[in-house]
Design a protein around this motif. Structure first.
Motif, PDB file in Angstrom:
ATOM      1  N   ARG A 220       0.783  -1.269   0.045  1.00 47.33           N
ATOM      2  CA  ARG A 220       0.017  -0.011   0.071  1.00 47.33           C
ATOM      3  C   ARG A 220       0.944   1.162   0.024  1.00 47.33           C
ATOM      4  NH1 ARG A 220      -3.241   0.847   4.520  1.00 47.33           N
ATOM      5  NH2 ARG A 220      -4.179   2.484   3.490  1.00 47.33           N
ATOM      6  N   GLY A 221       0.217   2.351  -0.586  1.00 52.36           N
ATOM      7  CA  GLY A 221       1.055   3.441  -0.451  1.00 52.36           C
ATOM      8  C   GLY A 221       0.072   4.858  -0.339  1.00 52.36           C
ATOM      9  N   LEU A 222       1.015   5.701   0.444  1.00 52.75           N
ATOM     10  CA  LEU A 222       0.221   7.021   0.683  1.00 52.75           C
ATOM     11  C   LEU A 222       1.296   8.087   0.359  1.00 52.75           C
ATOM     12  CD1 LEU A 222      -1.637   8.694   2.990  1.00 52.75           C
ATOM     13  CD2 LEU A 222       0.290   8.367   4.514  1.00 52.75           C
ATOM     14  N   VAL A 223       0.785   8.820  -0.411  1.00 51.79           N
ATOM     15  CA  VAL A 223       1.351  10.072  -1.058  1.00 51.79           C
ATOM     16  C   VAL A 223       1.311  11.343  -0.191  1.00 51.79           C
ATOM     17  CG1 VAL A 223       1.956  11.278  -3.180  1.00 51.79           C
ATOM     18  CG2 VAL A 223       1.544   8.924  -3.348  1.00 51.79           C
ATOM     19  N   LEU A 224       2.489  12.010   0.408  1.00 52.73           N
ATOM     20  CA  LEU A 224       2.240  13.098   0.787  1.00 52.73           C
ATOM     21  C   LEU A 224       2.674  14.327   0.089  1.00 52.73           C
ATOM     22  CD1 LEU A 224       3.687  12.477   4.464  1.00 52.73           C
ATOM     23  CD2 LEU A 224       1.301  12.831   3.894  1.00 52.73           C
TER      24      LEU A 224
END
Lengths: 422, 265
Positions: A220-224
């Motif tokens: 999973r990925g979270l882009v800030l």
């Protein structure tokens, strides 16, 4: 199983210029202030309104450009700092691999530092003893166990640091951009270990610029971006969203790029824009894994938004830690490109020989004006690719060494040439 | 709001203690591995000061210490003073020196300054051991029943240093002037405590305020117990009260601001 980490509307505000001050400065500021609040105090939201969850066995990548708030999130998760607002629930033992060898004392031996660092990371003496051999084995420092760590190479230092942190056996492991220090083999070992931990049920939060590693390690990925979570989804989608965010950033800011002569400041104009970048194998198929020593082609598709006269095309290959491997422009190759009209498209192909050893590399591309006063478009990290299949040589350049060995009879310098024996 | 499942209480406490020991050992080992004279420095500092004071206050200015040789008189006070002065200085600087750790990894922050103090207690023990041959050389009585209060005096002193040191260490993160203030404060306290002179030379007018300095009562008690073989006077009670107040306030202040340490960049 319960959710390991729950983050809801998390925000963290810093005071700009916050730092140690002299008493005089504080008193002076207080004197100038009205109702106790210092005048001219500015605030900066390092992260704002970020929400996410981490379930058991998940590996979440947090990616984003520098200053996006990744470090702040790690600090909040590891309880080093407190949020300004929002909720943060951590249910489980958490270990942060944020700085390899935190608290190592250079004058103390590897053995002493294992106990020191292990304790800092939250292990009891008994736990360290139980895992001591495993740590030494993983770090591969057996012979140097009683040598002061100041005599260690940077690679040994990093390996020992990782080995200790990785053996804390947490339910949640936070990994910051720490693996860039080691060599390729070490990085692979670390990723393999992280995979192993994951199969044992450890969840992972991984902060990295290395998009290849993100795809490899995370699901999973979270882009800030500027403190806000702009994308959440699968790791592969997040990598794409991150690339988009980078280009968006370049478009919004007048990006100031230092020039080679350091005189002028260059600004991106987007008169010409990179539409697509790929690296293709010998059969001209786009690839992310290529054979060492094989032929490859860097392909850049460009759209011209305005009429552009004789643009310069360039590409750059770097290692993951930013070491420049190769940079070439059409000008240095002695090529004068034609003029292009607004609305035109073109495809630039650089044929190269991949004389690189095993590892992961980053490809960047630039389009610049003919007088080099400004960039039209620039992607520093357009894509990452891996090179495989070298013979075990270390380093980055595949110099293709051949060996020949000649026996010298009676220790004399031979006058005639002998047939090589190998 | 932050919640987290914390390890059981006993486990946390055990780990706290192990961490404190490991970090103290780190300071001690590093300190004595780096210097050529190593552990001898623990003896040199109070001895050298005692010798200087002895020369000055025997030959230049006469300080009346009765039948006790001046060097013994001053050494017995300089050993706890050195613990106070070095312990406090190390504690105040400890958090700032380890900022790199504090901003990256969470652990109970008070371990760092407390370990700095504990490492100095070792020096104190070594310096105190030298007192034994000195007493024998000057043929003074060594053992007395009063010695059983010695650990209590040390405990009171540690409470005082810990309290001041915790507050100082936290303040030093925010205001770097604290270290100058500390040098000044230590200078004043050295002369405000009965180290180079006996309490009997304190002017009558100042006597009611003299023992408001907790170090005065503490130093006087060490001297009573170690040099004269008598039990400490009532001044130690006031010192104990002030010291434990300092500890409570210092600890409260430290815990209140420790979460801001990592926000200072």
């Amino acid at each position: 199983m319960t959710t390991l980490i729950q983050v809801r509307n998390l925000s963290k505000r810093y005071r700009i210029g916050q730092g140690s001050r002299s008493l005089r400065a504080v008193l002076a500021a207080k004197a100038r202030s009205k109702n106790g609040r210092a005048v001219g105090e500015e605030h900066h939201w390092a992260i704002q309104d970020v929400s996410f969850e981490l379930e058991p066995g998940q590996a979440l990548a947090i990616i984003g450009p520098n200053g996006a708030g990744k470090t702040t999130i790690l600090k909040l998760l590891s309880r080093v700092t407190k949020p300004t607002s929002g909720e943060l629930h951590v249910n489980g033992r958490l270990s942060a691999l944020i700085e390899l060898g935190a608290g190592f004392h250079p004058d103390l031996s590897g053995r002493d530092n294992i106990f020191l660092n292990g304790t800092i990371l939250g292990m009891s003496r008994a736990e360290i003893k139980a895992r001591f051999d495993e740590i030494v084995e993983f770090a591969g420092i057996g012979a140097f166990l009683d040598t002061p760590v100041k005599h260690y190479s940077s690679g040994m230092y990093a390996r020992l640091g990782f080995a200790i942190a990785a053996h804390v056996d947490p339910q949640i492991l936070l990994v910051d951009e720490v693996l860039a220090v080691g060599d390729y083999a070490f990085q692979m070992k670390c990723y393999a270990h992280m995979d192993k931990l994951r199969t044992r049920g450890t969840s992972l939060i991984f902060v990295s610029h290395n998009l290849e590693a993100v795809r490899q390690v995370c699901n999973r990925g979270l882009v800030l971006y500027r403190g806000r979570a702009i994308f959440q989804g699968s790791a592969a989608e997040a990598v794409v969203a991150y690339s988009d965010a980078l280009r968006q950033a370049a478009r919004e800011l007048p990006v100031v790029v230092p020039t080679e002569d350091g005189l002028a400041q260059r600004v991106m104009t987007f008169d010409a824009e990179v539409e697509q970048v790929s690296i293709c194998d010998a059969d001209m198929r786009p690839a992310t894994v290529l054979e060492s020593g094989a032929s490859a082609t860097v392909v850049i598709k460009v759209r011209f938004n305005k009429a552009v006269s004789r643009p310069l095309f360039a590409f750059t290959i770097r290692t993951l830690d930013g070491q420049l491997i190769y940079n070439i422009t059409t000008r240095w190759m002695g090529i004068t490109t034609p003029d292009f009209d607004a609305g035109e498209h073109c495809r630039v192909e650089f044929a190269i020989k991949l004389a690189l050893l095993e590892g992961t590399y980053e490809l960047g591309v630039d389009i610049a004006s003919s007088d080099l006063t400004h960039f039209f478009d620039r992607l520093e990290r357009a894509l990452a690719f891996s090179v495989i299949g070298s013979n075990g040589a270390k380093g980055v350049a595949a110099l293709g060494a051949q060996v020949s060995l000649h026996r010298i009879p009676n220790g004399r310098v031979p006058t005639a040439t002998f047939e090589p024996i190998v | 709001m932050i919640t987290g499942k914390l390890p059981t209480r006993t486990k946390t406490q055990t780990h706290f203690f192990e961490f404190l020991v490991v970090w103290t050992a780190r300071i001690v080992r590093a300190r004595y591995q780096q210097s050529a004279l190593g552990i001898l420095w623990a003896l040199i500092q109070p001895s050298a000061t005692a010798i200087i004071f002895s020369v000055v206050f025997t030959f230049f200015v006469d300080v009346n210490t009765g039948d006790v040789p001046y060097i013994l008189f001053s050494y017995v006070a300089l050993v706890p003073w050195t613990l106070f002065s070095n312990g406090l200085t190390d504690m105040v600087n400890s958090i700032v020196e380890n900022m790199n750790l504090v901003t990256k990894i969470y652990f109970p922050r008070e371990i760092i300054p407390l370990a700095a103090l504990l490492a100095r207690v070792l020096d104190f023990g070594i310096a105190l051991a030298l007192f034994v041959p000195m007493v024998l050389y000057f043929q003074r009585p060594l053992l007395s029943p009063a010695l059983i209060v010695l650990p209590l005096i040390l405990l009171i002193q540690l409470a005082l240093v810990a309290g001041l040191g915790l507050a100082g260490a936290a303040m030093n993160v925010f205001f770097r002037d604290i270290k100058y203030l500390l040098v000044l404060g230590l200078q004043i306290l050295l002369y405000a405590s009965p180290i180079i002179y006996p309490v009997s030379s304190v002017p009558e007018k100042l006597m009611p305020y003299y023992f408001l300095n907790p170090m005065a009562g503490i130093v006087e008690s060490y001297r009573a117990v170690l040099l004269y073989g008598t039990f400490p006077g009532p001044a130690l009670g006031l010192s104990a009260f002030l010291s434990f107040c300092a500890l409570a306030i210092g600890y409260w202040f430290f815990k209140r601001v420790e979460f801001q340490f990592a926000d200072l960049i």
